[in-house]
Design a protein around this motif. Structure first.
Motif, PDB file in Angstrom:
ATOM      1  N   PRO A   7       0.842  -1.395  -0.052  1.00 36.02           N
ATOM      2  CA  PRO A   7      -0.118  -0.132   0.087  1.00 36.02           C
ATOM      3  C   PRO A   7       0.926   1.342   0.097  1.00 36.02           C
ATOM      4  CG  PRO A   7      -0.658  -1.504   1.655  1.00 36.02           C
ATOM      5  CD  PRO A   7       0.401  -2.195   1.033  1.00 36.02           C
ATOM      6  N   VAL A   8       0.587   2.481  -0.659  1.00 33.42           N
ATOM      7  CA  VAL A   8       1.113   3.461  -0.849  1.00 33.42           C
ATOM      8  C   VAL A   8       0.246   4.600  -0.340  1.00 33.42           C
ATOM      9  CG1 VAL A   8       2.107   5.120  -2.344  1.00 33.42           C
ATOM     10  CG2 VAL A   8       2.520   2.635  -2.779  1.00 33.42           C
ATOM     11  N   THR A   9       0.727   5.637   0.696  1.00 32.42           N
ATOM     12  CA  THR A   9      -0.371   6.437   1.177  1.00 32.42           C
ATOM     13  C   THR A   9       0.466   7.884   0.727  1.00 32.42           C
ATOM     14  OG1 THR A   9      -0.719   5.424   3.084  1.00 32.42           O
ATOM     15  CG2 THR A   9      -0.939   7.656   3.306  1.00 32.42           C
ATOM     16  N   LEU A  10      -0.185   8.622  -0.016  1.00 34.44           N
ATOM     17  CA  LEU A  10       0.206   9.915  -0.434  1.00 34.44           C
ATOM     18  C   LEU A  10      -0.210  10.953   0.343  1.00 34.44           C
ATOM     19  CD1 LEU A  10      -0.718   9.288  -4.348  1.00 34.44           C
ATOM     20  CD2 LEU A  10       1.710   9.068  -3.326  1.00 34.44           C
ATOM     21  N   GLN A  11       0.699  11.685   0.966  1.00 33.47           N
ATOM     22  CA  GLN A  11       0.349  12.960   2.125  1.00 33.47           C
ATOM     23  C   GLN A  11      -0.125  14.007   1.149  1.00 33.47           C
ATOM     24  OE1 GLN A  11      -0.759  12.283   4.924  1.00 33.47           O
ATOM     25  NE2 GLN A  11       0.092  10.258   5.546  1.00 33.47           N
ATOM     26  N   SER A  12      -0.813  14.985   1.759  1.00 33.49           N
ATOM     27  CA  SER A  12      -1.288  16.190   1.292  1.00 33.49           C
ATOM     28  C   SER A  12      -0.075  17.217   0.791  1.00 33.49           C
ATOM     29  CB  SER A  12      -2.394  16.765   1.765  1.00 33.49           C
ATOM     30  OG  SER A  12      -1.965  17.264   3.158  1.00 33.49           O
ATOM     31  N   VAL A  17      -4.400  10.327   0.131  1.00 31.08           N
ATOM     32  CA  VAL A  17      -4.665   9.509  -0.893  1.00 31.08           C
ATOM     33  C   VAL A  17      -3.904   7.898  -0.759  1.00 31.08           C
ATOM     34  CG1 VAL A  17      -5.036   8.917  -3.269  1.00 31.08           C
ATOM     35  CG2 VAL A  17      -5.353  11.195  -2.434  1.00 31.08           C
ATOM     36  N   GLU A  18      -4.718   6.861  -0.720  1.00 32.37           N
ATOM     37  CA  GLU A  18      -4.257   5.808  -0.230  1.00 32.37           C
ATOM     38  C   GLU A  18      -4.472   4.893  -1.582  1.00 32.37           C
ATOM     39  OE1 GLU A  18      -4.789   5.266   4.613  1.00 32.37           O
ATOM     40  OE2 GLU A  18      -6.355   4.623   3.144  1.00 32.37           O
ATOM     41  N   ILE A  19      -3.439   4.171  -2.041  1.00 32.29           N
ATOM     42  CA  ILE A  19      -3.560   3.096  -2.765  1.00 32.29           C
ATOM     43  C   ILE A  19      -3.157   1.811  -2.625  1.00 32.29           C
ATOM     44  CG2 ILE A  19      -2.773   2.782  -5.292  1.00 32.29           C
ATOM     45  CD1 ILE A  19      -1.343   5.556  -5.670  1.00 32.29           C
ATOM     46  N   MET A  20      -3.985   0.872  -2.601  1.00 33.43           N
ATOM     47  CA  MET A  20      -4.027  -0.578  -2.109  1.00 33.43           C
ATOM     48  C   MET A  20      -4.467  -1.732  -3.383  1.00 33.43           C
ATOM     49  SD  MET A  20      -6.931  -0.013   0.492  1.00 33.43           S
ATOM     50  CE  MET A  20      -6.500   1.809   0.729  1.00 33.43           C
ATOM     51  N   SER A  21      -4.070  -2.766  -3.206  1.00 32.21           N
ATOM     52  CA  SER A  21      -4.308  -3.820  -4.081  1.00 32.21           C
ATOM     53  C   SER A  21      -5.877  -4.157  -3.597  1.00 32.21           C
ATOM     54  CB  SER A  21      -3.710  -4.923  -3.830  1.00 32.21           C
ATOM     55  OG  SER A  21      -3.466  -5.567  -2.399  1.00 32.21           O
ATOM     56  N   GLU A  23      -9.661  10.519  -8.165  1.00 35.80           N
ATOM     57  CA  GLU A  23      -9.629  10.659  -9.574  1.00 35.80           C
ATOM     58  C   GLU A  23      -8.329  11.181 -10.144  1.00 35.80           C
ATOM     59  OE1 GLU A  23     -13.410  12.217 -10.100  1.00 35.80           O
ATOM     60  OE2 GLU A  23     -14.745  10.762  -9.756  1.00 35.80           O
ATOM     61  N   SER A  24      -7.925  12.366  -9.591  1.00 39.28           N
ATOM     62  CA  SER A  24      -6.901  12.916  -9.961  1.00 39.28           C
ATOM     63  C   SER A  24      -5.611  11.993 -10.109  1.00 39.28           C
ATOM     64  CB  SER A  24      -6.515  14.091  -9.077  1.00 39.28           C
ATOM     65  OG  SER A  24      -7.309  15.258  -9.567  1.00 39.28           O
ATOM     66  N   VAL A  25      -5.393  11.239  -8.961  1.00 41.61           N
ATOM     67  CA  VAL A  25      -4.026  10.416  -8.959  1.00 41.61           C
ATOM     68  C   VAL A  25      -4.456   8.973  -9.969  1.00 41.61           C
ATOM     69  CG1 VAL A  25      -3.407   8.348  -7.405  1.00 41.61           C
ATOM     70  CG2 VAL A  25      -4.085  10.536  -6.533  1.00 41.61           C
ATOM     71  N   ARG A  26      -5.803   8.592 -10.167  1.00 40.67           N
ATOM     72  CA  ARG A  26      -6.185   7.491 -11.268  1.00 40.67           C
ATOM     73  C   ARG A  26      -5.691   8.311 -12.591  1.00 40.67           C
ATOM     74  NH1 ARG A  26     -11.926   7.201 -12.537  1.00 40.67           N
ATOM     75  NH2 ARG A  26     -11.666   9.151 -13.641  1.00 40.67           N
ATOM     76  N   ASP A  27      -6.157   9.472 -13.195  1.00 41.00           N
ATOM     77  CA  ASP A  27      -5.942  10.116 -14.269  1.00 41.00           C
ATOM     78  C   ASP A  27      -4.460  10.019 -14.497  1.00 41.00           C
ATOM     79  OD1 ASP A  27      -8.522  10.375 -14.781  1.00 41.00           O
ATOM     80  OD2 ASP A  27      -8.580  12.324 -14.065  1.00 41.00           O
TER      81      ASP A  27
END
Length: 217
Positions: free
Chosen positions: A107-112, A212-216, A170-174
């Motif tokens: 998992p990846v956590t993107l801080q503001s 924003v968190e990115i996880m499987s 959605e910005s991270v996805r784009d």
């Protein structure tokens, strides 16, 4: 051919056949062989066959030659009968290719402080470095699917924060799509202020909650 000579011929063939078999088995014990390759059986068979050859090839005038032929044939045949049969060569079956181990996506956590300004869903330039690494991992492992979850602090209404968190995800996805990651492998969701990881009573705590968190999946 005289009977006495015939008997001598067969006897000689048997003896020589036995000796031929014994010679061929100096390095192998008879207990390791099937019954039909036992030295006695091989010698007898070789002697009988050799005697028959000697008898067929001789006449009353050449009994000695016939006996020699029979004895030699008996020894040869006895040795052949006792000889070990070659073991069949069995080709080893090829080993199956090992199954690739499944990749565990960390998992990846993107801080503001590196992703978004306050009350904004526009990515900051500092977020690109981390997202480029995420994109490389996903592109190298096309079977991995991820969920991108946006979060906010508690400032503002819950409804507003929910929409803001969705836009940030959605910005991270784009951005990941722009780096070659297939859109269908990513799911976005916004949780607003519902899942804080720190207190919302301090600036530091609120900064940790804006993430924003990115996880499987």
């Amino acid at each position: 051919m005289k009977k006495s000579t015939t008997g001598l011929l067969l006897g000689s063939a048997l003896v020589v056949g036995l000796s031929g078999c014994a010679t061929s088995n100096t390095s192998t014990t008879s207990s390791d062989k099937p019954w039909y390759q036992h030295p006695m059986v091989c010698g007898l068979a070789g002697g009988v066959i050799g005697g028959g050859i000697g008898y067929a090839s001789s006449s009353e005038s050449d009994e000695d030659d016939g006996a020699a032929i029979g004895a030699t044939a008996g020894a040869t045949i006895g040795a052949m009968l006792c000889a070990d049969s070659p073991e069949p060569v069995v080709e080893p079956e090829p080993m199956p290719e090992p199954e690739p181990e499944p990749v565990e996506f960390e998992p990846v956590t993107l801080q503001s402080d590196v992703t978004f300004a306050f009350d904004s869903a526009e990515l900051r330039p500092g977020a690109e470095y981390e997202l480029n690494e995420v994109a490389a991992t996903l592109n190298n492992n096309p079977e991995v699917r991820v969920t991108i979850a946006g979060h906010t602090d508690s400032i503002g209404s819950n409804e507003y924060n929910l929409g803001l968190s969705e836009r940030r995800a959605e910005s991270v996805r784009d951005y990941l799509v722009s780096q070659g990651v297939a859109d269908g492998r990513m799911r976005t969701v916004g949780y607003g202020e519902e899942r804080p990881v720190a207190t919302n009573e301090t600036d530091e705590g609120r900064a940790m909650n804006r993430r924003v968190e990115i996880m499987s999946q």
